[in-house]
Design a protein around this motif. Structure first.
Motif, PDB file in Angstrom:
ATOM      1  N   VAL B  63       0.865  -1.190   0.000  1.00 25.59           N
ATOM      2  CA  VAL B  63       0.000   0.000   0.000  1.00 25.59           C
ATOM      3  C   VAL B  63       0.897   1.234   0.000  1.00 25.59           C
ATOM      4  N   ARG B  64       0.773   2.033  -1.045  1.00 23.36           N
ATOM      5  CA  ARG B  64       1.642   3.213  -1.176  1.00 23.36           C
ATOM      6  C   ARG B  64       0.936   4.466  -0.667  1.00 23.36           C
ATOM      7  N   ALA B  65       1.742   5.346  -0.100  1.00 24.18           N
ATOM      8  CA  ALA B  65       1.209   6.629   0.362  1.00 24.18           C
ATOM      9  C   ALA B  65       1.497   7.683  -0.695  1.00 24.18           C
ATOM     10  N   CYS B  66       0.617   8.662  -0.775  1.00 27.06           N
ATOM     11  CA  CYS B  66       0.734   9.694  -1.803  1.00 27.06           C
ATOM     12  C   CYS B  66       0.428  11.060  -1.164  1.00 27.06           C
ATOM     13  N   VAL B  67       1.343  12.001  -1.360  1.00 29.92           N
ATOM     14  CA  VAL B  67       1.159  13.348  -0.821  1.00 29.92           C
ATOM     15  C   VAL B  67       1.344  14.348  -1.968  1.00 29.92           C
ATOM     16  N   HIS B  68       0.408  15.235  -2.106  1.00 31.51           N
ATOM     17  CA  HIS B  68       0.467  16.207  -3.211  1.00 31.51           C
ATOM     18  C   HIS B  68       0.680  15.511  -4.557  1.00 31.51           C
ATOM     19  N   ASP B  69      -0.017  14.403  -4.748  1.00 27.55           N
ATOM     20  CA  ASP B  69       0.019  13.653  -6.013  1.00 27.55           C
ATOM     21  C   ASP B  69       1.372  13.029  -6.329  1.00 27.55           C
ATOM     22  N   VAL B  70       2.198  12.840  -5.312  1.00 22.80           N
ATOM     23  CA  VAL B  70       3.493  12.174  -5.516  1.00 22.80           C
ATOM     24  C   VAL B  70       3.601  11.050  -4.481  1.00 22.80           C
ATOM     25  N   ILE B  71       4.084   9.891  -4.918  1.00 25.16           N
ATOM     26  CA  ILE B  71       4.270   8.772  -3.981  1.00 25.16           C
ATOM     27  C   ILE B  71       5.312   9.179  -2.940  1.00 25.16           C
ATOM     28  N   ALA B  72       4.983   8.955  -1.681  1.00 24.23           N
ATOM     29  CA  ALA B  72       5.830   9.412  -0.584  1.00 24.23           C
ATOM     30  C   ALA B  72       6.364   8.223   0.210  1.00 24.23           C
ATOM     31  N   GLY B  73       7.631   8.304   0.597  1.00 22.91           N
ATOM     32  CA  GLY B  73       8.260   7.247   1.381  1.00 22.91           C
ATOM     33  C   GLY B  73       7.845   7.302   2.848  1.00 22.91           C
ATOM     34  N   GLU B  74       8.290   6.302   3.597  1.00 25.50           N
ATOM     35  CA  GLU B  74       7.869   6.172   4.996  1.00 25.50           C
ATOM     36  C   GLU B  74       8.359   7.321   5.866  1.00 25.50           C
ATOM     37  N   ASP B  75       9.469   7.931   5.496  1.00 34.44           N
ATOM     38  CA  ASP B  75      10.038   9.008   6.311  1.00 34.44           C
ATOM     39  C   ASP B  75       9.506  10.388   5.934  1.00 34.44           C
ATOM     40  N   LEU B  77       7.642  13.604   5.877  1.00 37.21           N
ATOM     41  CA  LEU B  77       6.904  14.282   6.950  1.00 37.21           C
ATOM     42  C   LEU B  77       5.693  15.022   6.396  1.00 37.21           C
ATOM     43  N   VAL B  78       4.595  14.876   7.090  1.00 38.61           N
ATOM     44  CA  VAL B  78       3.358  15.547   6.691  1.00 38.61           C
ATOM     45  C   VAL B  78       2.954  16.487   7.816  1.00 38.61           C
ATOM     46  N   GLY B  79       2.658  17.731   7.481  1.00 37.42           N
ATOM     47  CA  GLY B  79       2.220  18.688   8.485  1.00 37.42           C
ATOM     48  C   GLY B  79       0.781  18.425   8.885  1.00 37.42           C
ATOM     49  N   ALA B  80       0.453  18.716  10.127  1.00 34.95           N
ATOM     50  CA  ALA B  80      -0.949  18.603  10.555  1.00 34.95           C
ATOM     51  C   ALA B  80      -1.797  19.479   9.646  1.00 34.95           C
ATOM     52  N   GLY B  81      -2.948  19.005   9.282  1.00 34.12           N
ATOM     53  CA  GLY B  81      -3.776  19.730   8.327  1.00 34.12           C
ATOM     54  C   GLY B  81      -3.509  19.293   6.900  1.00 34.12           C
ATOM     55  N   GLY B  82      -2.482  18.459   6.727  1.00 31.76           N
ATOM     56  CA  GLY B  82      -2.151  17.969   5.387  1.00 31.76           C
ATOM     57  C   GLY B  82      -3.056  16.825   4.955  1.00 31.76           C
ATOM     58  N   THR B  83      -2.876  16.407   3.731  1.00 33.09           N
ATOM     59  CA  THR B  83      -3.675  15.307   3.186  1.00 33.09           C
ATOM     60  C   THR B  83      -2.753  14.194   2.694  1.00 33.09           C
ATOM     61  N   VAL B  84      -3.081  12.993   3.084  1.00 33.18           N
ATOM     62  CA  VAL B  84      -2.342  11.813   2.627  1.00 33.18           C
ATOM     63  C   VAL B  84      -3.335  10.841   2.012  1.00 33.18           C
ATOM     64  N   GLU B  85      -2.967  10.290   0.865  1.00 29.50           N
ATOM     65  CA  GLU B  85      -3.813   9.284   0.218  1.00 29.50           C
ATOM     66  C   GLU B  85      -3.094   7.945   0.265  1.00 29.50           C
ATOM     67  N   PHE B  86      -3.848   6.873   0.478  1.00 29.61           N
ATOM     68  CA  PHE B  86      -3.257   5.532   0.505  1.00 29.61           C
ATOM     69  C   PHE B  86      -3.813   4.699  -0.650  1.00 29.61           C
ATOM     70  N   PHE B  87      -2.874   4.150  -1.430  1.00 25.96           N
ATOM     71  CA  PHE B  87      -3.244   3.385  -2.634  1.00 25.96           C
ATOM     72  C   PHE B  87      -2.919   1.905  -2.469  1.00 25.96           C
ATOM     73  N   PRO B  88      -3.917   1.034  -2.474  1.00 23.94           N
ATOM     74  CA  PRO B  88      -3.630  -0.399  -2.603  1.00 23.94           C
ATOM     75  C   PRO B  88      -3.055  -0.664  -4.007  1.00 23.94           C
ATOM     76  N   PRO B  89      -2.566  -1.890  -4.254  1.00 19.20           N
ATOM     77  CA  PRO B  89      -2.046  -2.194  -5.592  1.00 19.20           C
ATOM     78  C   PRO B  89      -3.065  -1.857  -6.685  1.00 19.20           C
ATOM     79  N   VAL B  90      -2.572  -1.314  -7.780  1.00 15.85           N
ATOM     80  CA  VAL B  90      -3.460  -0.854  -8.849  1.00 15.85           C
ATOM     81  C   VAL B  90      -3.523  -1.893  -9.967  1.00 15.85           C
ATOM     82  N   SER B  91      -4.589  -1.830 -10.728  1.00 14.98           N
ATOM     83  CA  SER B  91      -4.738  -2.736 -11.863  1.00 14.98           C
ATOM     84  C   SER B  91      -5.687  -2.150 -12.888  1.00 14.98           C
ATOM     85  N   GLY B  92      -5.174  -1.957 -14.076  1.00 16.21           N
ATOM     86  CA  GLY B  92      -6.039  -1.503 -15.159  1.00 16.21           C
ATOM     87  C   GLY B  92      -6.261  -2.635 -16.141  1.00 16.21           C
ATOM     88  N   GLY B  93      -6.681  -2.298 -17.354  1.00 17.94           N
ATOM     89  CA  GLY B  93      -6.812  -3.266 -18.434  1.00 17.94           C
ATOM     90  C   GLY B  93      -7.928  -4.254 -18.246  1.00 17.94           C
TER      91      GLY B  93
END
Lengths: 152, 93
Positions: B63-75, B77-93
């Motif tokens: 499950v990848r984390a995404c901040v400001h539309d960019v994949i973000a590593g575990e380290d 830092l996100v400020g309080a009031g920020g937004t983080v999105e979590f993506f399970p594995p993706v699959s198209g087609g």
């Protein structure tokens, strides 16, 4: 020349091909297309009533653009076009359509194959099969990852 | 690593979290957490503590984390009031 479209309504692959064919230049000798359809049964043979593809407001289109552009860059093609559905899709409807035009057939075949392998594993969608027995989220298979790895 | 805002500035603000795919089934599409600045790893742990049934999923590195539309590593830092999105594995087609 490449184009990638996220489509929230059913689309007609034949009409997409006709439009694509009008844009290819005189040096084109090959057009390869692939159409992926929603299956009416899942991997376990159970009926699928609806396939639902969730997308991201910005990043899904970006992922499609990146894949189409990479295909255009990697292969000796004159043009690439792709359409990908999102939302609720009925069995038999097209989910994805890719087209590659090239001077000769090999590049067109390879480009279409490459686009599909990347779409299966990297296009930003979350896929759910809804049936009478419940809903199941679908992830890429080991085979999908192996196919993708051929192009690394 | 980037740190744009201090915890003090955003004291009392909530972290906005969005989930997709199977994660949204488990946790809802959106969640607000009372958290100060934290790393992605700390955010995952906080969600896991609050929602034990989703623990394995949210802690999975698939499950990848995404901040400001960019994949973000575990380290990251996100400020309080920020937004983080979590993506399970993706699959198209």
């Amino acid at each position: 020349m490449w184009r990638a479209r996220l489509c929230l309504e059913p689309f007609d692959p034949a009409a997409a091909l006709a439009a694509f064919a009008k844009q290819i230049d005189a040096g084109t000798g090959a057009v390869v297309t692939f159409t992926g359809l929603a299956r009416g049964a899942n991997r376990n043979g159970l009926a699928v009533e609806t396939l639902f593809l969730q997308h991201h407001a910005r990043l899904t289109q970006r992922s499609l653009d990146e894949i189409a552009a990479a295909g255009a860059e990697r292969f000796n093609v004159a043009g690439i076009d792709l359409i990908h559905r999102a939302g609720a899709i009925a069995p038999g409807e097209a989910i994805v359509w890719v087209a590659a035009a090239a001077a000769h057939r090999r590049a067109a075949f390879e480009a279409a194959d490459y686009l599909m392998d990347r779409l299966k594993t990297e296009a930003l969608f979350w896929k759910r099969e809804d049936g009478a027995d419940g809903s199941t989220w679908v992830e890429p298979t080991d085979d999908d990852h192996r196919e993708r790895a051929r192009w690394s | 690593m980037e740190r744009v805002t201090s915890a003090f500035e955003y004291e009392g603000l909530q972290m906005n979290v969005r989930f997709y795919g199977r994660l949204a089934d488990l946790l809802g599409e959106q969640m607000k957490l009372d958290m100060a600045d934290c790393s992605i790893g700390q955010l995952r742990a906080a969600i896991a503590d609050r929602h034990p049934l989703a623990r394995a999923e949210i802690l999975s590195q698939r499950v990848r984390a995404c901040v400001h539309d960019v994949i973000a590593g575990e380290d990251h830092l996100v400020g309080a009031g920020g937004t983080v999105e979590f993506f399970p594995p993706v699959s198209g087609g």
